[in-house]
Design an enzyme around this catalytic site. Structure first.
Site, PDB file in Angstrom:
ATOM      1  N   TYR A  35      82.009 -30.709   7.626  1.00 29.72           N
ATOM      2  CA  TYR A  35      81.513 -30.406   6.351  1.00 29.72           C
ATOM      3  C   TYR A  35      79.934 -30.278   6.202  1.00 29.72           C
ATOM      4  O   TYR A  35      79.285 -30.515   7.266  1.00 29.72           O
ATOM      5  CB  TYR A  35      82.218 -31.454   5.395  1.00 29.72           C
ATOM      6  CG  TYR A  35      81.221 -32.834   5.262  1.00 29.72           C
ATOM      7  CD1 TYR A  35      81.223 -33.728   6.469  1.00 29.72           C
ATOM      8  CD2 TYR A  35      80.230 -32.975   4.329  1.00 29.72           C
ATOM      9  CE1 TYR A  35      80.489 -34.743   6.499  1.00 29.72           C
ATOM     10  CE2 TYR A  35      79.596 -34.065   4.247  1.00 29.72           C
ATOM     11  CZ  TYR A  35      79.735 -35.087   5.331  1.00 29.72           C
ATOM     12  OH  TYR A  35      78.766 -36.162   5.053  1.00 29.72           O
ATOM     13  N   ARG A  37      73.890 -25.847  11.357  1.00 28.10           N
ATOM     14  CA  ARG A  37      74.339 -27.166  11.671  1.00 28.10           C
ATOM     15  C   ARG A  37      75.832 -26.947  11.589  1.00 28.10           C
ATOM     16  O   ARG A  37      76.539 -27.739  12.476  1.00 28.10           O
ATOM     17  CB  ARG A  37      73.750 -27.959  10.835  1.00 28.10           C
ATOM     18  CG  ARG A  37      74.370 -29.708  11.157  1.00 28.10           C
ATOM     19  CD  ARG A  37      73.564 -30.594  10.367  1.00 28.10           C
ATOM     20  NE  ARG A  37      73.898 -30.573   9.015  1.00 28.10           N
ATOM     21  CZ  ARG A  37      73.343 -31.352   8.151  1.00 28.10           C
ATOM     22  NH1 ARG A  37      72.547 -32.370   8.319  1.00 28.10           N
ATOM     23  NH2 ARG A  37      73.761 -31.220   6.662  1.00 28.10           N
ATOM     24  N   ARG A  88     102.514 -32.579  12.719  1.00 29.59           N
ATOM     25  CA  ARG A  88     101.438 -33.526  13.181  1.00 29.59           C
ATOM     26  C   ARG A  88     101.635 -33.846  14.688  1.00 29.59           C
ATOM     27  O   ARG A  88     102.905 -33.998  15.161  1.00 29.59           O
ATOM     28  CB  ARG A  88     102.056 -34.630  12.338  1.00 29.59           C
ATOM     29  CG  ARG A  88     100.792 -35.755  12.608  1.00 29.59           C
ATOM     30  CD  ARG A  88     100.885 -37.117  11.571  1.00 29.59           C
ATOM     31  NE  ARG A  88      99.995 -38.093  11.809  1.00 29.59           N
ATOM     32  CZ  ARG A  88      99.863 -38.963  12.705  1.00 29.59           C
ATOM     33  NH1 ARG A  88     100.778 -39.145  13.886  1.00 29.59           N
ATOM     34  NH2 ARG A  88      98.677 -39.540  12.774  1.00 29.59           N
ATOM     35  N   HIS A 101      98.545 -35.137  17.783  1.00 25.96           N
ATOM     36  CA  HIS A 101      97.277 -35.251  17.812  1.00 25.96           C
ATOM     37  C   HIS A 101      96.427 -34.334  18.642  1.00 25.96           C
ATOM     38  O   HIS A 101      95.467 -33.897  18.122  1.00 25.96           O
ATOM     39  CB  HIS A 101      96.903 -36.577  18.513  1.00 25.96           C
ATOM     40  CG  HIS A 101      97.121 -37.858  17.821  1.00 25.96           C
ATOM     41  ND1 HIS A 101      98.512 -38.111  17.367  1.00 25.96           N
ATOM     42  CD2 HIS A 101      96.554 -38.838  17.637  1.00 25.96           C
ATOM     43  CE1 HIS A 101      98.549 -39.370  16.657  1.00 25.96           C
ATOM     44  NE2 HIS A 101      97.213 -39.926  16.703  1.00 25.96           N
ATOM     45  N   LYS A 136      78.559 -33.433  12.080  1.00 33.08           N
ATOM     46  CA  LYS A 136      78.980 -33.647  10.557  1.00 33.08           C
ATOM     47  C   LYS A 136      80.572 -33.624  10.453  1.00 33.08           C
ATOM     48  O   LYS A 136      80.992 -32.626   9.722  1.00 33.08           O
ATOM     49  CB  LYS A 136      77.991 -32.581   9.825  1.00 33.08           C
ATOM     50  CG  LYS A 136      77.861 -33.363   8.547  1.00 33.08           C
ATOM     51  CD  LYS A 136      76.924 -32.572   7.680  1.00 33.08           C
ATOM     52  CE  LYS A 136      76.699 -33.003   6.214  1.00 33.08           C
ATOM     53  NZ  LYS A 136      76.397 -34.538   5.830  1.00 33.08           N
ATOM     54  N   GLU A 181      70.707 -44.697  10.535  1.00 30.91           N
ATOM     55  CA  GLU A 181      70.388 -44.211   9.463  1.00 30.91           C
ATOM     56  C   GLU A 181      71.212 -44.756   8.338  1.00 30.91           C
ATOM     57  O   GLU A 181      72.033 -45.549   8.482  1.00 30.91           O
ATOM     58  CB  GLU A 181      71.081 -42.743   9.659  1.00 30.91           C
ATOM     59  CG  GLU A 181      72.386 -42.587   9.994  1.00 30.91           C
ATOM     60  CD  GLU A 181      72.708 -41.197  10.317  1.00 30.91           C
ATOM     61  OE1 GLU A 181      72.197 -40.178   9.760  1.00 30.91           O
ATOM     62  OE2 GLU A 181      73.863 -41.165  11.142  1.00 30.91           O
ATOM     63  N   LEU A 199      72.522 -38.210  12.511  1.00 31.81           N
ATOM     64  CA  LEU A 199      73.009 -36.852  11.973  1.00 31.81           C
ATOM     65  C   LEU A 199      71.548 -36.413  11.809  1.00 31.81           C
ATOM     66  O   LEU A 199      70.782 -37.017  11.245  1.00 31.81           O
ATOM     67  CB  LEU A 199      73.822 -36.816  10.699  1.00 31.81           C
ATOM     68  CG  LEU A 199      73.967 -35.302  10.189  1.00 31.81           C
ATOM     69  CD1 LEU A 199      74.871 -34.732  11.126  1.00 31.81           C
ATOM     70  CD2 LEU A 199      74.421 -35.322   8.768  1.00 31.81           C
TER      71      LEU A 199
END
Ligand code: PMP
Length: 284
Positions: A33, A52, A100, A102, A149, A182, A206
């Site tokens: 995101y 990014r 589903r 993995h 991210k 952070e 990040l």
């Protein structure tokens, strides 16, 4: 005013905007995101946020399901349809919808993209910044690829909740060696003498876009930047502490674990960097 969300090619009423139950973001947090500030109806640092995003996608081998130019159009359209002048635009890309399992789905599964935008209370944020916020410290318990991210934010969620339950607004993660990495949703900084200290943007944090822009602002203010890890003890003894993020800009931290930082009020450096931040940002 009714809000609108962009979901996989369509603009939908926000209240009824849905993704499939087998979206891999929902089932595995298999997605990334970005959050970009909107000021005066314009995007702040779009170029860096998109760069990014591309990096995060590349690291996870997820393909952006549209061109960068088209993404720019969708971001602006979502901002416009929600009548956001000052706020944030959120975008997330997941590996898509598949039965589903993995391991990655077959390459013909199209990644899913969602964009939302909302207004922020700029005046309220300014008042918060004038008072500063409290932070707590929590043990670092995230994976070693927090430079990506990813939407997998469970440790961050728990850390932020712990902060809230202790009357604070942010939690700073502390690694095994006692160094601050952070915040749960921010980068962490302290001011020691004339020097602004923040952890190097290696894999331990990040690389915040606000952080990157602030590096220019720090030089312009005639301050020295020292990119090195710092301990909680150093932060407690520092003149100032602050956190940065696109949605908060530069937010002074006036207490850490219930101990005042400096004189317990926002410091001059953090306040000046906050005031001047947008001079160094890119608007588009
Ligand atoms: N670290 C973490 C863990 C974050 O979630 C964020 C905000 N997305 C940041 C740092 C700050 O990044 P930016 O300045 O790009 O908002």
């Amino acid at each position: 005013m009714s809000r609108v969300a962009y979901v996989n090619g369509r603009y939908l009423p926000h209240g009824g905007a849905m993704v499939h139950i087998e979206d891999r973001g929902y089932q595995f947090s298999d997605g990334v995101y970005e959050v970009c500030e909107v000021r005066g109806g314009r995007l702040v640092d779009e170029r860096r946020h998109v760069a990014r995003l591309e990096r995060s996608l590349t690291e996870l081998r997820i393909r952006l399901p549209m061109s960068i130019a088209a993404l720019g159009v969708v971001l602006r359209e979502t901002i416009a349809r929600n009548r956001v002048r000052d706020g944030i635009v959120y975008l997330q890309v997941t590996r898509g919808v598949a039965r589903r399992d993995h391991a990655f789905p077959s390459s013909d599964v199209v990644p899913a993209i969602v964009v939302t935008a909302r207004s922020l209370d700029i005046a309220g944020n300014e008042r918060t910044a004038e008072e500063g916020i409290a932070a707590i410290t929590v043990p670092e318990n995230r994976w070693d690829r927090v430079d990506i991210k990813a939407v997998a934010l469970l440790p961050n969620v728990l850390a932020k909740q712990a902060a809230r339950e202790r009357g604070a607004k942010e939690a700073w993660f502390v690694d095994r060696d006692g160094f601050v990495t952070e915040g749960s949703s921010t980068n962490a900084w302290i001011v020691v003498g004339n020097t602004v200290v923040t952890r190097p943007a290696d894999r331990g944090i990040l690389r915040g876009i606000t952080r990157t822009v602030l590096v220019d602002a720090i030089a312009a203010e005639g301050l020295t930047l020292d990119e090195r890890p710092f301990t909680v003890a150093e932060a407690l003894a520092a003149l100032e502490a602050f956190s940065t993020a696109a949605s908060l800009l530069v937010m002074p931290i006036v207490r850490i674990d219930d101990q005042p930082i400096g004189n317990g009020a926002p410091g001059l450096v953090a306040s000046a960097l906050r005031r001047h931040f947008h001079r160094f940002a890119e608007f588009s």
